[in-house]
Design a protein around this motif. Structure first.
Motif, PDB file in Angstrom:
ATOM      1  N   TRP A  97      78.748 -55.514  13.101  1.00  0.00           N
ATOM      2  CA  TRP A  97      78.205 -55.461  11.741  1.00  0.00           C
ATOM      3  C   TRP A  97      79.220 -55.969  10.715  1.00  0.00           C
ATOM      4  O   TRP A  97      78.861 -56.607   9.734  1.00  0.00           O
ATOM      5  CB  TRP A  97      77.739 -54.041  11.409  1.00  0.00           C
ATOM      6  CG  TRP A  97      76.375 -53.777  11.962  1.00  0.00           C
ATOM      7  CD1 TRP A  97      76.056 -52.960  13.013  1.00  0.00           C
ATOM      8  CD2 TRP A  97      75.144 -54.357  11.517  1.00  0.00           C
ATOM      9  NE1 TRP A  97      74.694 -52.994  13.248  1.00  0.00           N
ATOM     10  CE2 TRP A  97      74.113 -53.843  12.345  1.00  0.00           C
ATOM     11  CE3 TRP A  97      74.804 -55.259  10.512  1.00  0.00           C
ATOM     12  CZ2 TRP A  97      72.769 -54.200  12.182  1.00  0.00           C
ATOM     13  CZ3 TRP A  97      73.462 -55.620  10.348  1.00  0.00           C
ATOM     14  CH2 TRP A  97      72.464 -55.096  11.180  1.00  0.00           C
ATOM     15  N   GLN A 149      67.922 -52.690   8.516  1.00  0.00           N
ATOM     16  CA  GLN A 149      68.858 -51.811   9.232  1.00  0.00           C
ATOM     17  C   GLN A 149      69.021 -50.484   8.485  1.00  0.00           C
ATOM     18  O   GLN A 149      69.046 -49.407   9.072  1.00  0.00           O
ATOM     19  CB  GLN A 149      70.214 -52.530   9.370  1.00  0.00           C
ATOM     20  CG  GLN A 149      71.376 -51.681   9.851  1.00  0.00           C
ATOM     21  CD  GLN A 149      71.307 -51.319  11.325  1.00  0.00           C
ATOM     22  OE1 GLN A 149      70.327 -51.633  12.013  1.00  0.00           O
ATOM     23  NE2 GLN A 149      72.332 -50.644  11.815  1.00  0.00           N
ATOM     24  N   ALA A 157      76.565 -49.547  10.037  1.00  0.00           N
ATOM     25  CA  ALA A 157      76.798 -49.503  11.488  1.00  0.00           C
ATOM     26  C   ALA A 157      76.269 -48.214  12.113  1.00  0.00           C
ATOM     27  O   ALA A 157      76.523 -47.958  13.287  1.00  0.00           O
ATOM     28  CB  ALA A 157      78.283 -49.673  11.787  1.00  0.00           C
TER      29      ALA A 157
END
Ligand SMILES: N[C@@H](CCC(=O)N[C@@H](CS)C(=O)NCC(=O)O)C(=O)O
Length: 206
Positions: A97, A149, A157
């Motif tokens: 990431w 995400q 992350a």
């Protein structure tokens, strides 16, 4: 240790943020004025190898540049709080990431600012409006990836704050200089962005 840094420059700010999260206070701060070309002197180049800030000079004279490499070194010296991952799996995910955030967000936004902000004409030499716009479009595409995400995760992350969040937040902050902001419909990205900007360590080197 000595940190060569420059006020308001985004890449040194990454290191200052890492230091603030870890409460590292025993590093001497040396201000380099990049607008005056302090980083292009023969002395600086021979010490660091490239005309860039930040750079970390160790007590044995070794000099490390690249903000993420410096952050990783500091993490090994000051492990807590962990920003780069505890085990192989987590380290790889955070690195994945972090690299995505550098390549597809922070670097394009940096090029957008350098090619459009009048104050950065001196650093860039020739500013090209098409380069600025091309990079803005690419950065905005990745903002949409990040929004997806962040719809399922508190941080980039995963469920905790890491170096990837530092790299992405500073990239977005730098773009504010030219009034480029995450689109309002990216609700998860905007929620995450305000959370990161509100951390006490976020003001270090800003
Ligand atoms: N990838 C490097 C980038 C370093 C970098 O480009 N730093 C900028 C300041 S944010 C710089 O030194 N610019 C000097 C110049 O453009 O002449 C890092 O992460 O440290």
């Amino acid at each position: 240790m000595k940190l060569y840094t420059s006020k308001r420059a985004p890449n040194p700010r990454r290191v200052r943020w890492v230091m603030a999260e870890k409460n590292i206070t025993d590093v001497e701060i040396i201000e380099i004025d990049i607008m005056s070309g302090d980083h292009k002197t023969p002395e600086y180049r021979s010490k660091v190898g490239v005309p860039h800030v930040p750079a970390l000079e160790l007590d044995d004279g070794t000099t490390i540049s690249e903000s993420v490499a410096i952050g990783r070194y500091l993490e090994s010296m000051y492990p807590e709080p962990n920003l780069f991952g505890h085990d192989a799996r987590e380290q790889a995910i955070i690195e994945m990431w972090t690299r995505r955030c550098e390549f597809y967000l922070a670097n394009p936004l940096m090029l957008n600012v350098r090619h459009s902000h009048p104050a950065l004409a001196a650093l860039e030499g020739v500013q090209v409006a098409e380069v600025a716009e091309y990079n803005r479009v690419w950065a905005e595409r990745f903002m949409r990836t990040l929004d997806r995400q962040l719809a399922d995760h508190a941080f980039i992350a995963g469920d905790r704050f890491t170096i990837a969040d530092i790299v992405a937040t500073i990239g977005l902050d730098f773009a504010r200089l030219v009034k480029v902001r995450p689109p309002e419909d990216l609700v998860a990205l905007n929620r995450w962005y305000e959370t990161c900007r509100a951390r006490p360590a976020a003001s270090a080197g800003a």
